[in-house]
Design a protein around this motif. Structure first.
Motif, PDB file in Angstrom:
ATOM      1  N   LEU A  50     -47.119 -39.658  76.835  1.00 40.30           N
ATOM      2  CA  LEU A  50     -47.267 -40.547  75.686  1.00 40.30           C
ATOM      3  C   LEU A  50     -46.854 -41.970  76.040  1.00 40.30           C
ATOM      4  O   LEU A  50     -47.527 -42.938  75.660  1.00 40.30           O
ATOM      5  CB  LEU A  50     -46.437 -40.024  74.507  1.00 40.30           C
ATOM      6  CG  LEU A  50     -46.547 -40.781  73.197  1.00 40.30           C
ATOM      7  CD1 LEU A  50     -47.975 -40.733  72.683  1.00 40.30           C
ATOM      8  CD2 LEU A  50     -45.599 -40.200  72.176  1.00 40.30           C
ATOM      9  N   ASN A  56     -51.442 -38.473  73.389  1.00 35.98           N
ATOM     10  CA  ASN A  56     -50.581 -37.687  72.517  1.00 35.98           C
ATOM     11  C   ASN A  56     -50.858 -36.202  72.735  1.00 35.98           C
ATOM     12  O   ASN A  56     -51.806 -35.642  72.199  1.00 35.98           O
ATOM     13  CB  ASN A  56     -50.826 -38.071  71.060  1.00 35.98           C
ATOM     14  CG  ASN A  56     -49.789 -37.477  70.138  1.00 35.98           C
ATOM     15  OD1 ASN A  56     -48.930 -36.720  70.567  1.00 35.98           O
ATOM     16  ND2 ASN A  56     -49.867 -37.833  68.868  1.00 35.98           N
ATOM     17  N   MET A  57     -50.010 -35.552  73.523  1.00 39.86           N
ATOM     18  CA  MET A  57     -50.189 -34.134  73.822  1.00 39.86           C
ATOM     19  C   MET A  57     -49.727 -33.228  72.683  1.00 39.86           C
ATOM     20  O   MET A  57     -50.001 -32.034  72.693  1.00 39.86           O
ATOM     21  CB  MET A  57     -49.420 -33.769  75.099  1.00 39.86           C
ATOM     22  CG  MET A  57     -49.999 -34.388  76.360  1.00 39.86           C
ATOM     23  SD  MET A  57     -51.705 -33.919  76.644  1.00 39.86           S
ATOM     24  CE  MET A  57     -51.523 -32.198  76.993  1.00 39.86           C
ATOM     25  N   PHE A  58     -49.048 -33.780  71.694  1.00 41.38           N
ATOM     26  CA  PHE A  58     -48.594 -32.965  70.573  1.00 41.38           C
ATOM     27  C   PHE A  58     -49.772 -32.533  69.697  1.00 41.38           C
ATOM     28  O   PHE A  58     -49.677 -31.567  68.953  1.00 41.38           O
ATOM     29  CB  PHE A  58     -47.533 -33.707  69.768  1.00 41.38           C
ATOM     30  CG  PHE A  58     -46.278 -33.948  70.564  1.00 41.38           C
ATOM     31  CD1 PHE A  58     -45.417 -32.910  70.860  1.00 41.38           C
ATOM     32  CD2 PHE A  58     -45.975 -35.212  71.034  1.00 41.38           C
ATOM     33  CE1 PHE A  58     -44.268 -33.117  71.599  1.00 41.38           C
ATOM     34  CE2 PHE A  58     -44.823 -35.434  71.775  1.00 41.38           C
ATOM     35  CZ  PHE A  58     -43.972 -34.384  72.061  1.00 41.38           C
ATOM     36  N   LYS A  59     -50.904 -33.231  69.790  1.00 38.10           N
ATOM     37  CA  LYS A  59     -52.107 -32.817  69.070  1.00 38.10           C
ATOM     38  C   LYS A  59     -52.709 -31.568  69.698  1.00 38.10           C
ATOM     39  O   LYS A  59     -53.462 -30.847  69.054  1.00 38.10           O
ATOM     40  CB  LYS A  59     -53.141 -33.936  69.064  1.00 38.10           C
ATOM     41  CG  LYS A  59     -52.766 -35.095  68.197  1.00 38.10           C
ATOM     42  CD  LYS A  59     -53.863 -36.139  68.188  1.00 38.10           C
ATOM     43  CE  LYS A  59     -53.453 -37.320  67.334  1.00 38.10           C
ATOM     44  NZ  LYS A  59     -54.495 -38.364  67.338  1.00 38.10           N
ATOM     45  N   ALA A  60     -52.391 -31.294  70.943  1.00 43.54           N
ATOM     46  CA  ALA A  60     -52.925 -30.120  71.634  1.00 43.54           C
ATOM     47  C   ALA A  60     -52.403 -28.824  71.017  1.00 43.54           C
ATOM     48  O   ALA A  60     -53.069 -27.791  71.100  1.00 43.54           O
ATOM     49  CB  ALA A  60     -52.572 -30.167  73.113  1.00 43.54           C
ATOM     50  N   GLN A  62     -52.080 -28.177  67.810  1.00 43.96           N
ATOM     51  CA  GLN A  62     -52.985 -27.861  66.709  1.00 43.96           C
ATOM     52  C   GLN A  62     -54.306 -27.305  67.240  1.00 43.96           C
ATOM     53  O   GLN A  62     -54.832 -26.324  66.718  1.00 43.96           O
ATOM     54  CB  GLN A  62     -53.243 -29.102  65.874  1.00 43.96           C
ATOM     55  CG  GLN A  62     -54.173 -28.867  64.711  1.00 43.96           C
ATOM     56  CD  GLN A  62     -54.459 -30.144  63.943  1.00 43.96           C
ATOM     57  OE1 GLN A  62     -54.045 -31.222  64.335  1.00 43.96           O
ATOM     58  NE2 GLN A  62     -55.185 -30.011  62.858  1.00 43.96           N
ATOM     59  N   VAL A  63     -54.829 -27.904  68.288  1.00 46.25           N
ATOM     60  CA  VAL A  63     -56.089 -27.434  68.880  1.00 46.25           C
ATOM     61  C   VAL A  63     -55.917 -26.025  69.445  1.00 46.25           C
ATOM     62  O   VAL A  63     -56.809 -25.179  69.301  1.00 46.25           O
ATOM     63  CB  VAL A  63     -56.565 -28.414  69.970  1.00 46.25           C
ATOM     64  CG1 VAL A  63     -57.752 -27.854  70.727  1.00 46.25           C
ATOM     65  CG2 VAL A  63     -56.894 -29.758  69.361  1.00 46.25           C
TER      66      VAL A  63
END
Length: 90
Positions: A50, A56-60, A62-63
């Motif tokens: 980041l 932004n790897m924190f969205k991964a 959710q995916v």
């Protein structure tokens, strides 16, 4: 719904049919333990990405859960003259 069973069926004309049933909650438990052990390294790596790259790897997360819940009902069926392979996630 999260998939609960992985069914693999391998067979053929001259071969004995083999059916493998894998209960996926057991694999989920092992992955959760591994995730807990590696979580400090994963968090540090995500923060560094980041800061350095702006990714932004924190969205991964959710995916990952979207892919996990939508994989129920996945089916691969391969038939040839010599072999038959079936992989089903239920």
């Amino acid at each position: 719904m999260i998939p609960l069973l992985l069914k693999i069926h391998i067979g053929g004309q001259n071969k004995k049919d083999r059916k493998i049933w894998i209960p996926l909650p057991l694999i989920y438990i092992l992955l959760l333990i591994l995730l807990i052990i590696l979580s400090p390294l994963l968090i540090v790596g995500a923060i560094l990405l980041l800061i350095i790259k702006g990714v932004n790897m924190f969205k991964a997360i959710q995916v990952f859960f979207i892919l996990l819940t939508s994989s129920s009902g996945f089916l691969i069926d391969v038939n040839s003259q010599k072999e038959k392979i079936l992989i089903a996630i239920k």
